[in-house]
Design a protein around this motif. Structure first.
Motif, PDB file in Angstrom:
ATOM      1  N   HIS B  45       0.833  -1.187   0.000  1.00 29.39           N
ATOM      2  CA  HIS B  45       0.000   0.000   0.000  1.00 29.39           C
ATOM      3  C   HIS B  45       0.879   1.253   0.000  1.00 29.39           C
ATOM      4  O   HIS B  45       0.624   2.208  -0.736  1.00 29.39           O
ATOM      5  CB  HIS B  45      -0.922  -0.017   1.226  1.00 29.39           C
ATOM      6  CG  HIS B  45      -1.927   1.086   1.256  1.00 29.39           C
ATOM      7  ND1 HIS B  45      -2.064   1.939   2.319  1.00 29.39           N
ATOM      8  CD2 HIS B  45      -2.850   1.475   0.338  1.00 29.39           C
ATOM      9  CE1 HIS B  45      -3.021   2.812   2.053  1.00 29.39           C
ATOM     10  NE2 HIS B  45      -3.517   2.554   0.855  1.00 29.39           N
ATOM     11  N   ARG B  54      -3.718   5.533  -6.716  1.00 29.61           N
ATOM     12  CA  ARG B  54      -4.717   5.691  -5.672  1.00 29.61           C
ATOM     13  C   ARG B  54      -5.476   4.389  -5.477  1.00 29.61           C
ATOM     14  O   ARG B  54      -6.216   3.946  -6.335  1.00 29.61           O
ATOM     15  CB  ARG B  54      -5.647   6.859  -5.956  1.00 29.61           C
ATOM     16  CG  ARG B  54      -5.001   8.172  -5.456  1.00 29.61           C
ATOM     17  CD  ARG B  54      -5.866   9.415  -5.426  1.00 29.61           C
ATOM     18  NE  ARG B  54      -7.307   9.221  -5.324  1.00 29.61           N
ATOM     19  CZ  ARG B  54      -8.103   8.903  -6.358  1.00 29.61           C
ATOM     20  NH1 ARG B  54      -7.586   8.716  -7.572  1.00 29.61           N
ATOM     21  NH2 ARG B  54      -9.386   8.786  -6.170  1.00 29.61           N
ATOM     22  N   SER B  56      -7.090   1.810  -2.105  1.00 28.56           N
ATOM     23  CA  SER B  56      -7.312   1.723  -0.656  1.00 28.56           C
ATOM     24  C   SER B  56      -6.634   0.484  -0.098  1.00 28.56           C
ATOM     25  O   SER B  56      -6.343  -0.468  -0.822  1.00 28.56           O
ATOM     26  CB  SER B  56      -8.806   1.647  -0.368  1.00 28.56           C
ATOM     27  OG  SER B  56      -9.303   0.397  -0.769  1.00 28.56           O
TER      28      SER B  56
END
Lengths: 139, 139
Positions: B45, B54, B56
């Motif tokens: 991440h 981008r 999550s």
DNA sequence: TCAAGAAATAAGAATTATTCTAAACTGCGG
DNA sequence: CCGCAGTTTAGAATAATTCTTATTTCTTGA
């Protein structure tokens, strides 16, 4: 006057340099008087409650780690997010049944591994473990 | 008119039966175009953010598990509470440096294990792993 | 090219195992 | 029997991971 002989668990703890407190002795009994077990902290805590031993979960964790540090137990990590503690501290390996989340000992005798490289410089081998992961027999 | 050839990562995903979405393609690039990596979800991440992708954290977890299920990655569990994902899916084993929390591949060729018992009935071997735990060289 | 449905993503809440904290307790030497 | 270092405890805190739900994005077929 009855000079009680200290129970075996108390002696094991003293040898290991751990004060034989009520809860350590009780947990040592559960663990060490039934060889060949693979148990999680939660499971041991459950067994303790079932045996009417009043001990907190935090103490179970502390105790498991102290026992491991003292060589009375061995920690086995095969599943993310959960540790097993093995009451067998002799050289051996494991089957891990992924369906049942269950560990089984593989005796260390007679198992030979050849072809391993030597460890990187600056390090030395602390332990060698073989884990044989099992799934349901598909046929 | 410029009929773009689909990048390699897209093809790998399609072969694996995974829809080549923006984030899966980006993560596949990070992972698969740099072989021999052992990475945690948090680390990946972080790399994604650093690369201005981008995505999550939840998607990173989903993706790592999907890739593992599809055989693009292998999950390695050596520390309680943390999973590593290995971009090397060929048969091999690991050193684990406990001081640095670092995995190192041990090539699978030439390693022979003898003396293992056969698995309990009803089960079959899914994978065999050797983990050689390392500590600092004490001398 | 577009619309619709299926699949995937994101944000944050929830969960799980474990560790930490601070206060109360206890084994043991004197 | 005292006192204190070492232990235990309850509950709060943490860390990694999973779940939930609304929103967004692929893909397919008209």
């Amino acid at each position: 006057m009855k000079p009680e002989a200290p129970p075996k668990a108390v002696l094991r703890l003293r040898e290991a340099g751990l004060r034989p407190t009520r809860q350590r002795v009780a947990l040592a009994r559960l663990l060490l008087e039934n060889g060949g077990r693979h148990i999680t902290a939660e499971q041991l805590h459950g067994e303790a409650r079932a045996a009417a031993i009043r001990v907190s979960l935090a103490t179970v964790y502390n105790t498991l780690h102290q026992f491991t540090g003292a060589g009375l137990l061995r920690e086995v990590v095969v599943e993310p997010g959960r540790s097993y503690f093995d009451t067998n501290t002799t050289e051996h390996h494991h089957f891990f049944d992924e369906a049942k989340s269950e560990l089984l000992d593989i005796g260390g005798d007679g198992i030979v591994i050849s072809g391993l490289p030597r460890p990187p410089s600056g390090t030395e081998v602390r332990r060698l473990e073989i884990i044989v992961r099992l799934g349901p027999d598909r046929h």
